[in-house]
Design an enzyme around this catalytic site. Sequence first.
Site, PDB file in Angstrom:
ATOM      1  N   ASP A  15       0.710  -1.321   0.085  1.00 48.68           N
ATOM      2  CA  ASP A  15      -0.061  -0.090   0.148  1.00 48.68           C
ATOM      3  C   ASP A  15       0.997   1.248  -0.042  1.00 48.68           C
ATOM      4  O   ASP A  15       0.671   2.014  -1.072  1.00 48.68           O
ATOM      5  CB  ASP A  15      -0.872  -0.057   1.258  1.00 48.68           C
ATOM      6  CG  ASP A  15      -1.787  -1.014   1.094  1.00 48.68           C
ATOM      7  OD1 ASP A  15      -1.615  -2.232   0.738  1.00 48.68           O
ATOM      8  OD2 ASP A  15      -3.164  -0.722   1.487  1.00 48.68           O
ATOM      9  N   ARG A  94       0.653   2.798  17.767  1.00 44.79           N
ATOM     10  CA  ARG A  94       0.222   3.789  16.612  1.00 44.79           C
ATOM     11  C   ARG A  94       0.736   5.229  17.551  1.00 44.79           C
ATOM     12  O   ARG A  94       1.153   6.149  16.967  1.00 44.79           O
ATOM     13  CB  ARG A  94      -1.321   3.926  16.662  1.00 44.79           C
ATOM     14  CG  ARG A  94      -1.563   2.760  15.689  1.00 44.79           C
ATOM     15  CD  ARG A  94      -0.542   2.394  14.603  1.00 44.79           C
ATOM     16  NE  ARG A  94      -1.155   1.424  13.722  1.00 44.79           N
ATOM     17  CZ  ARG A  94      -0.283   0.698  13.014  1.00 44.79           C
ATOM     18  NH1 ARG A  94       1.048   0.839  13.366  1.00 44.79           N
ATOM     19  NH2 ARG A  94      -0.681   0.133  11.974  1.00 44.79           N
ATOM     20  N   ASP A 123      -6.995   2.063  12.128  1.00 42.77           N
ATOM     21  CA  ASP A 123      -5.874   2.857  11.921  1.00 42.77           C
ATOM     22  C   ASP A 123      -5.953   4.500  11.428  1.00 42.77           C
ATOM     23  O   ASP A 123      -5.077   5.307  12.014  1.00 42.77           O
ATOM     24  CB  ASP A 123      -4.663   2.079  11.338  1.00 42.77           C
ATOM     25  CG  ASP A 123      -3.927   1.165  12.217  1.00 42.77           C
ATOM     26  OD1 ASP A 123      -4.219   1.246  13.394  1.00 42.77           O
ATOM     27  OD2 ASP A 123      -3.463   0.276  11.578  1.00 42.77           O
ATOM     28  N   SER A 179      -3.141  -8.535   4.199  1.00 45.36           N
ATOM     29  CA  SER A 179      -2.375  -7.200   4.716  1.00 45.36           C
ATOM     30  C   SER A 179      -1.813  -7.772   6.170  1.00 45.36           C
ATOM     31  O   SER A 179      -2.502  -8.415   6.945  1.00 45.36           O
ATOM     32  CB  SER A 179      -3.484  -6.257   4.762  1.00 45.36           C
ATOM     33  OG  SER A 179      -2.637  -5.293   5.384  1.00 45.36           O
TER      34      SER A 179
END
Length: 414
Positions: A15, A94, A123, A179
Amino acid sequence: MSKGKVCLAYSGGLDTSIILAWLLEQGYEVVACLVDAGQLEDFDAAREKALKIGACAFECPDVKKEFVEKICFPAIQANCQYEDRYLLGTSLARPVIAKAQIDVADKHGCFAVAHGCTGKGNDQVRFELAYYALKPDVQVIAPWRDPAFFERFAGRNDLLNYAAEKGIPVAQTKAKPWSTDENLAHISYEAGILEDPDTTPPKDMWKLTVDPTDAPDTPEEFKVHFEKGIPTKLEVQGKEITDSVELFLAANELAKRNGVGRVDILENRFIGIKSRGCYETPGLTILRAAHIDIEGLTLDKELRALRDQFVTISFSRQLYNGMYFTPECEFIRSTIPASQKTVNGVVRLAAYKGNVIVLGRSSETENLYDATESSMDELTGFSPEATSGFITIQSIRLKKYGEAAKTNNKPLEL
């Protein structure tokens, strides 16, 4: 003419490699920021790939120590878990990744930051809320919410075809299109064949842990030492590891070789969509299990209940929903150390074919367990007669409850 500099959260995967090329097509200068949060990555190859695609700069800040000490250890102290099974591996990373990216953006004079999060996932929320809290005037470019991007790349096959056309090497293939996201705490697998919740993940999908059926036939014993709820020493295979990052890495390796830490779940995303995720969270699984056990010996009953009902649930939800840099999360985090003052001791455990087995626990300073009081074979320390009064007091309201039911001809039922 350049539209300005953008700092892209770059992973080197499918991506973000496509997004890097696409941002360049749109006229931006792109600084690729690959944050080292402990993922198994060839960072030199990622640098070479980003620069070859056309990035004007590549940055790789190392946040492993901050990740372990500021995020993972407090999550262990609070026994964090989302919907009873997910140990929040992606969510945990994150805040440190977003902060590192904003720092890189400031360093290079970027007016905007970009990410490769999908328009249906959690996310995008986690990153962007963190961006805006850390740098309120920042602009965010989210290609997967931009019609010019998602109409051109309707699915992963379009991305793979574009990568082939541009000569961009990617690890994903049309045969294995799921993914992944990896950091020191875990790796996640989503999309592709996993979107059918009744499809069993293929054996070769799992990357970190050995299949439990192939794990050693002998349990591997180890010890975890805690000080104020924080893992401070791991004893395994004759070694004593005390450095925070090395301890976490050693816990990972211990769990990996014994098949510990696999989870396959359906979870409720923050934005309201159910999602199937497969996760490997090896070391964190072991350390959290040890922490829960030592609390049984060292933590006051009412304090533990209050923490479990409020701090654990709130912190877990805040992490999952991307609310780390918020006043409410700052408050919750400030309460964690107060709940852990007495959580000091050692837990003996064994890892065996996907399981974590507690063998024993001890504390030289904070042992709240009294064998004499608890013994069924001794009358010393606690008089059984005292319980009669306790039951009498507890039964007062229940008698009233039963009497009212009888008076109203509504007998109590199972």
